[in-house]
Design a protein around this motif. Structure first.
Motif, PDB file in Angstrom:
ATOM      1  N   UNK A  34      36.030   1.330  -3.169  1.00 17.26           N
ATOM      2  CA  UNK A  34      34.788   0.742  -3.673  1.00 17.26           C
ATOM      3  C   UNK A  34      34.043   0.130  -2.494  1.00 17.26           C
ATOM      4  N   UNK A  35      32.950  -0.531  -2.779  1.00 19.81           N
ATOM      5  CA  UNK A  35      32.151  -1.110  -1.689  1.00 19.81           C
ATOM      6  C   UNK A  35      31.294  -2.245  -2.221  1.00 19.81           C
ATOM      7  N   UNK A  36      30.643  -2.913  -1.284  1.00 21.64           N
ATOM      8  CA  UNK A  36      29.748  -4.002  -1.678  1.00 21.64           C
ATOM      9  C   UNK A  36      28.332  -3.602  -1.284  1.00 21.64           C
ATOM     10  N   UNK A  37      27.419  -3.732  -2.236  1.00 17.88           N
ATOM     11  CA  UNK A  37      26.040  -3.264  -1.997  1.00 17.88           C
ATOM     12  C   UNK A  37      25.077  -4.455  -1.959  1.00 17.88           C
ATOM     13  N   UNK A  38      24.314  -4.483  -0.883  1.00 16.62           N
ATOM     14  CA  UNK A  38      23.270  -5.504  -0.750  1.00 16.62           C
ATOM     15  C   UNK A  38      21.950  -4.773  -0.930  1.00 16.62           C
ATOM     16  N   UNK A  39      21.192  -5.152  -1.940  1.00 18.46           N
ATOM     17  CA  UNK A  39      19.925  -4.460  -2.174  1.00 18.46           C
ATOM     18  C   UNK A  39      18.799  -5.479  -2.261  1.00 18.46           C
ATOM     19  N   UNK A  40      17.817  -5.310  -1.396  1.00 15.25           N
ATOM     20  CA  UNK A  40      16.741  -6.297  -1.330  1.00 15.25           C
ATOM     21  C   UNK A  40      15.467  -5.772  -2.000  1.00 15.25           C
ATOM     22  N   UNK A  41      14.564  -6.704  -2.228  1.00 15.58           N
ATOM     23  CA  UNK A  41      13.258  -6.355  -2.785  1.00 15.58           C
ATOM     24  C   UNK A  41      12.226  -7.233  -2.091  1.00 15.58           C
ATOM     25  N   UNK A  42      10.976  -7.144  -2.495  1.00 12.61           N
ATOM     26  CA  UNK A  42       9.903  -7.772  -1.716  1.00 12.61           C
ATOM     27  C   UNK A  42       9.981  -9.291  -1.631  1.00 12.61           C
ATOM     28  N   UNK A  43      10.696  -9.932  -2.595  1.00 17.71           N
ATOM     29  CA  UNK A  43      10.757 -11.395  -2.584  1.00 17.71           C
ATOM     30  C   UNK A  43      11.897 -11.931  -1.729  1.00 17.71           C
ATOM     31  N   UNK A  44      12.753 -11.059  -1.232  1.00 20.07           N
ATOM     32  CA  UNK A  44      13.827 -11.514  -0.333  1.00 20.07           C
ATOM     33  C   UNK A  44      13.236 -11.811   1.047  1.00 20.07           C
ATOM     34  N   UNK A  45      13.857 -12.762   1.730  1.00 23.15           N
ATOM     35  CA  UNK A  45      13.323 -13.164   3.036  1.00 23.15           C
ATOM     36  C   UNK A  45      14.393 -13.048   4.121  1.00 23.15           C
ATOM     37  N   UNK A  46      13.953 -13.118   5.360  1.00 27.88           N
ATOM     38  CA  UNK A  46      14.872 -13.046   6.487  1.00 27.88           C
ATOM     39  C   UNK A  46      15.798 -14.274   6.492  1.00 27.88           C
ATOM     40  N   UNK A  47      15.266 -15.392   6.025  1.00 30.55           N
ATOM     41  CA  UNK A  47      16.070 -16.613   5.939  1.00 30.55           C
ATOM     42  C   UNK A  47      17.256 -16.389   4.987  1.00 30.55           C
ATOM     43  N   UNK A  48      17.000 -15.691   3.880  1.00 30.78           N
ATOM     44  CA  UNK A  48      18.076 -15.378   2.929  1.00 30.78           C
ATOM     45  C   UNK A  48      19.082 -14.411   3.568  1.00 30.78           C
ATOM     46  N   UNK A  49      18.564 -13.464   4.317  1.00 31.59           N
ATOM     47  CA  UNK A  49      19.455 -12.502   4.978  1.00 31.59           C
ATOM     48  C   UNK A  49      20.338 -13.212   6.008  1.00 31.59           C
ATOM     49  N   UNK A  50      19.775 -14.187   6.692  1.00 35.13           N
ATOM     50  CA  UNK A  50      20.563 -14.955   7.669  1.00 35.13           C
ATOM     51  C   UNK A  50      21.683 -15.724   6.960  1.00 35.13           C
ATOM     52  N   UNK A  61       1.712  -6.305 -11.402  1.00 34.80           N
ATOM     53  CA  UNK A  61       2.272  -7.230 -10.412  1.00 34.80           C
ATOM     54  C   UNK A  61       2.664  -6.478  -9.133  1.00 34.80           C
ATOM     55  N   UNK A  62       3.329  -5.359  -9.301  1.00 34.41           N
ATOM     56  CA  UNK A  62       3.765  -4.572  -8.131  1.00 34.41           C
ATOM     57  C   UNK A  62       2.558  -4.043  -7.347  1.00 34.41           C
ATOM     58  N   UNK A  63       1.527  -3.650  -8.079  1.00 36.44           N
ATOM     59  CA  UNK A  63       0.304  -3.179  -7.405  1.00 36.44           C
ATOM     60  C   UNK A  63      -0.296  -4.305  -6.570  1.00 36.44           C
ATOM     61  N   UNK A  64      -0.208  -5.513  -7.117  1.00 36.34           N
ATOM     62  CA  UNK A  64      -0.729  -6.682  -6.407  1.00 36.34           C
ATOM     63  C   UNK A  64       0.075  -6.920  -5.123  1.00 36.34           C
ATOM     64  N   UNK A  65       1.385  -6.758  -5.211  1.00 36.53           N
ATOM     65  CA  UNK A  65       2.242  -6.944  -4.023  1.00 36.53           C
ATOM     66  C   UNK A  65       1.941  -5.824  -3.018  1.00 36.53           C
ATOM     67  N   UNK A  66       1.875  -4.616  -3.506  1.00 37.99           N
ATOM     68  CA  UNK A  66       1.538  -3.462  -2.661  1.00 37.99           C
ATOM     69  C   UNK A  66       2.767  -2.795  -2.060  1.00 37.99           C
ATOM     70  N   UNK A  67       2.772  -1.463  -2.100  1.00 39.87           N
ATOM     71  CA  UNK A  67       3.927  -0.728  -1.582  1.00 39.87           C
ATOM     72  C   UNK A  67       4.071  -0.829  -0.062  1.00 39.87           C
ATOM     73  N   UNK A  68       2.975  -1.048   0.625  1.00 36.26           N
ATOM     74  CA  UNK A  68       3.086  -1.204   2.085  1.00 36.26           C
ATOM     75  C   UNK A  68       3.915  -2.440   2.418  1.00 36.26           C
ATOM     76  N   UNK A  69       3.604  -3.515   1.705  1.00 36.68           N
ATOM     77  CA  UNK A  69       4.343  -4.756   1.932  1.00 36.68           C
ATOM     78  C   UNK A  69       5.813  -4.589   1.517  1.00 36.68           C
ATOM     79  N   UNK A  70       6.032  -3.945   0.382  1.00 41.82           N
ATOM     80  CA  UNK A  70       7.405  -3.748  -0.119  1.00 41.82           C
ATOM     81  C   UNK A  70       8.222  -2.967   0.915  1.00 41.82           C
ATOM     82  N   UNK A  71       7.653  -1.874   1.410  1.00 42.86           N
ATOM     83  CA  UNK A  71       8.377  -1.031   2.373  1.00 42.86           C
ATOM     84  C   UNK A  71       8.666  -1.798   3.664  1.00 42.86           C
ATOM     85  N   UNK A  72       7.682  -2.537   4.127  1.00 37.72           N
ATOM     86  CA  UNK A  72       7.839  -3.297   5.382  1.00 37.72           C
ATOM     87  C   UNK A  72       8.936  -4.352   5.236  1.00 37.72           C
ATOM     88  N   UNK A  73       8.868  -5.075   4.127  1.00 40.33           N
ATOM     89  CA  UNK A  73       9.840  -6.146   3.888  1.00 40.33           C
ATOM     90  C   UNK A  73      11.264  -5.570   3.771  1.00 40.33           C
TER      91      UNK A  73
END
Lengths: 131, 403
Positions: free
Chosen positions: B374-390, B287-299
């Motif tokens: 302590x702190x709060x950590x926001x960690x995204x992955x390829x399925x997160x979107x800018x709309x979610x970040x907003x 599945x990850x190969x299908x998504x591709x690391x270029x896309x993951x890094x960009x996102x």
């Protein structure tokens, strides 16, 4: 301070339910930390506050700020109400076991009075009959 | 911003609470499984559920085929020389423990770790310090929180047996200069082990090119189920490594007075394995190969850049770790001066159905050394979107408006 109220409420509910027993345990640890002047970690108090303020943020965000600021005061009021109502509940239960009514002076005002208590009429639990 | 439709592949992410869609920003902790992974595991449980490695039924052979197929997939995915170099573990922690205990380090031998290690790559060394008398060196970061290569060389000159460092940090997403670290370690004949839990899911890793000796990672941070992980080890090193667990499947034969160890990697995989998890891991890699690391890094970069920029406009926020979003992968870690991090996480969950992580992120040592609670950590992955970040920023502004 909400954890103290939560502990009392969940401890009572915990008699009947394992889920509430777990919550009561969490609340107990929070109370223990509070009485030893240590801060609660992501405790039941924070979760309850999060649920209440979070709910208000979704619906009435103006109130959310107010509740967030005065949460400790509300918690204390809730604790006092909980303690007072617990006292009267225990007292009522004792009277019911002892006299068959939760209000011995006015058995007709107690919904769960036994027939015998109602027939006996007014009972003064503080009256000493020893001669 | 490149929008994507990957989210629809994850049933967990399609849930709603109080009419609000779920927004998942705790990917550094664990990631949900996509439909192909869930279906592959379901197929195993429904159609060829069997003991692997010992069952002479066609179901058993099917399981063996799938396990070896996954082993080869993993080997290719991380650029290993041979599939025997892939050992299935429970998670990265188990892999690190296997190496730490299996290397048979002696009193006085020195192990070097960085100052931003997850407890999984710190505690075991502290235990070995007590048990065996090894020496543990903690290499401090530079003032800008980046890795100190000069400091590493200075320590290597004094004699280091093993450099065991995190590849990408779960604290702030910072990726250590591992190529340079490996080169330096080679120069001074030290072994190198990498904790790849936050690296393998996010960027291409090639162990052969890197020349690393050991690499451990977990499946649950790369859309595979929890309970499955991998330890890569160079074949020559694995020959000399002692097992963490012994028992069924790890021996060819046993007598009352001895036993004969199985070949590698079976000797390290004692007991019945997590076959469903291994099969799930194989599907996750596809599945990850299908998504591709270029896309993951960009996102991840675009999300990180946006979230960082927006957070900088909110007063009272302090960032944890390196400053540049380019160096932080998908992680933004911060704390607010007036709002408790745990409380903030609960508010985000309860008011906006946004899942983040608060606490010390299993890097307690870093927080204690810096005096940060302590702190709060926001960690995204390829399925997160800018709309979610907003939506996240909007919810944060609303909540922080309470103080």
């Amino acid at each position: 301070m909400i954890c103290l109220a939560a502990f009392i409420v969940f401890a009572i509910l915990g008699i009947f339910s394992a889920t509430h027993r777990r919550l009561a345990k969490q609340a107990f640890w929070c109370v223990l930390r509070r009485v030893t002047f240590k801060p609660c970690q992501a405790s039941i108090g924070e979760i309850l506050k999060g649920k209440i303020v979070g709910w208000l943020l979704r619906r009435k965000s103006r109130w959310a700020g107010w509740v967030h600021r005065y949460f400790e005061v509300f918690s204390w009021i809730f604790v006092i109400i909980t303690l007072v109502s617990t006292f009267y509940t225990v007292k009522g239960a004792y009277f019911y076991i002892r006299y068959g009514t939760c209000n011995p002076e006015h058995p007709e005002q107690c919904l769960i009075s036994t027939q015998a208590a109602l027939e006996k009429g007014v009972i003064n639990p503080y009256y000493c009959n020893d001669k | 911003m490149v929008e994507n439709s990957w989210k629809s592949q994850f049933p967990f992410l399609m849930q709603k609470k109080n009419g609000q869609p779920l927004i998942y920003f705790d990917n550094a902790c664990m990631t949900p499984c996509p439909i192909p992974v869930l279906e592959a595991m379901e197929k195993y449980n429904k159609e060829f559920f069997s003991c692997g490695g010992r069952s002479n039924t066609h179901f058993g052979r099917d399981v063996d085929d799938k396990v070896e197929e996954t082993r080869e997939l993993v080997a290719k995915f991380i650029g290993a020389g041979a599939s025997q170099e892939i050992i299935f573990t429970k998670n990265a922690t188990e892999g690190i423990n296997l190496v730490a205990r299996g290397l048979n380090l002696h009193a006085g031998e020195r192990v070097l770790v960085s100052d931003r290690e997850h407890n999984s790559n710190l505690i075991v060394w502290q235990v070995l310090q007590k048990e065996r008398g090894i020496e543990l060196m903690i290499l401090p970061s530079k003032s800008d929180e980046t890795f100190d290569l000069a400091g590493l060389e200075a320590e290597l000159q004094k004699g280091i047996k093993l450099v065991s460092v995190v590849y990408s940090s779960n604290l702030d997403g910072y990726t250590l200069p591992v190529e340079e670290i490996v080169k330096l370690a080679r120069k001074y004949d030290a072994f190198v082990m990498l904790d790849g839990a936050q690296a393998v899911p996010h960027h291409a890793v090639n162990v052969k090119k890197l020349g690393v000796d050991f690499l451990a990672f977990s499946g649950h941070k790369m859309t595979a189920p929890s309970g499955i992980g991998v330890l890569y080890g160079r074949l020559a090193h694995l020959e000399n490594l002692s097992s963490l667990l012994c028992g069924g499947h790890s021996v060819k034969d046993s007598r009352y007075n001895g036993f004969e160890l199985e070949d590698i990697p079976a000797r390290f995989e004692a007991g019945l394995q997590n076959y469903g998890g291994i099969i799930g891991l194989g599907e996750a890699i596809k599945f990850i190969k299908q998504v591709g690391f270029d896309f993951i890094a960009k996102q991840e970069f675009e999300l990180n850049y946006f979230i960082t920029r927006e957070l900088k406009q909110i007063g009272g926020i302090n960032f944890v770790g390196v400053d540049d979003p380019k160096s932080r992968g998908g992680i933004v870690n911060f704390y607010h001066e007036k709002m408790d991090s745990n409380q903030l996480t609960i508010f985000l969950d309860e008011s906006a159905n946004i899942l983040t992580r608060s606490g010390r992120h299993c890097v307690h040592s870093w927080y204690n050394s810096r005096g940060v609670k302590d702190s709060i950590r926001i960690s995204s992955y390829f399925y997160n979107t800018i709309d979610e970040a907003e939506k996240l920023i909007s919810a944060l502004k609303k909540i922080l408006g309470l103080v």
